[in-house]
Write a protein that holds these residues in place. Sequence first.
Motif: not given
Length: 419
Positions: A139-160
């Motif tokens: 959330a830089q140029s628009q501080p509200e972010g992609t979905f208007y709640s700040g920096t948006a994203g997900v992080d999924l890790k999987q280990l076998f």
Amino acid sequence: MKKQLFSSIALSCALASSPVFATNGYFTHGYGMTHKGMAGAGVALSEELMSAANNPATLVVNGTEVSVGVELFSPDRKYSAAAVDQYYPGAFYLQPETKKSDNSIFAIPEFAIGHQLNEHVNIGFVVYANGGMNTEYPAQSQPEGTFYSGTAGVDLKQLFISPTLSYTLSPNTRVGIAPIYVVQQFAAQGLENFAAFSQSPNSVSGNGTDTSTGFGVQLGISQQINPVLSWGASYRSAVSMDEFDDYSGLFAEQGGFDLPSSYQIGAAWQITATQQLVLDWQKINYSEVSSIANPISNIMSAPLGSDAGAGFGWQDMSVYKLGYQWQRTEQQKIRFGVSYGEQPIPDSEVLFNILAPGVQQWHFTAGLSHSLSDSLTLNAMLFYSPTETVTGANYLAPNQELAISMNQSGMGLSIAWSL
């Protein structure tokens, strides 16, 4: 408590850096540097210890061997939201802009050890990652972010983590079995404005990292038909994972994020004494997992987090893999590969897939193996996946067009030695 502690230690040791999107949806394009150098092909081949991750029947060991490797993976993912001429009341428009995700270099490790018990039985222990999902739109140029709640994203890790056994049924036929312990972690941020659509509004976003575990199994067969032709097949079961309780209001089935089943079948043809061609077909059954397969349109009829809650709308995926290897010298093999995967993301599903733009279809690879001594081998690979883009309407504001896109490149290195 002991289970959570073991899972956390195992994940931390094997995944020092967060992996991101693998290349076929969120499945990696292959396991082991030799197979990755052939676009993931070679389910009928035993090239190295990590071949067992593709097909447990191909675990063939001379004495005791160890392999350690790491891949440096560089994805470039972004989305674009178009400007509109008219804003309709009640619609959810994104800011008209093109935004790239942060985080562009990731390290993905692999490890295997194997031992020949006798002339019929080989055992091994294989650890590998399945990629996962990672996006972070600042959330830089628009501080509200992609979905208007700040920096948006997900992080999924999987280990076998996979103890493996292969058995020689006859001089030309091997079978294998590999129980699989799966550990995955997930975190989401910047999605608070979707809480209004959820049955558990406090479990949609911003709850840190949650961990879940599950057990599955992989089966395989490998057979030499004649001196120049062999075939192999492998099946990995679906894995019922513990729910992500901290995100029970985001994923369907109260935080469920199971692993879909997959299978791969292929053949290897020895064209000449020094040249070999391999061809594989893989099917990934994303439709088995509600949180992955449910379409975004469900958001109008069922709350997020419910059994029918909206997901990413991914479709099952077939992948075609062609590889070539040349025994250039007694010490060195050179490899090339190309693969094509059907697009798993329909154009109707672009809004949620801003978080998970697993759109890649073509992959081009190269690799080599070089024996440094009788007991030490170096394997290396390079790959490139050109930019793919999926464009469609914003489901919550249908007169706005969205596009998601990504390209990938990477390189990997492993060292194998005999004890």
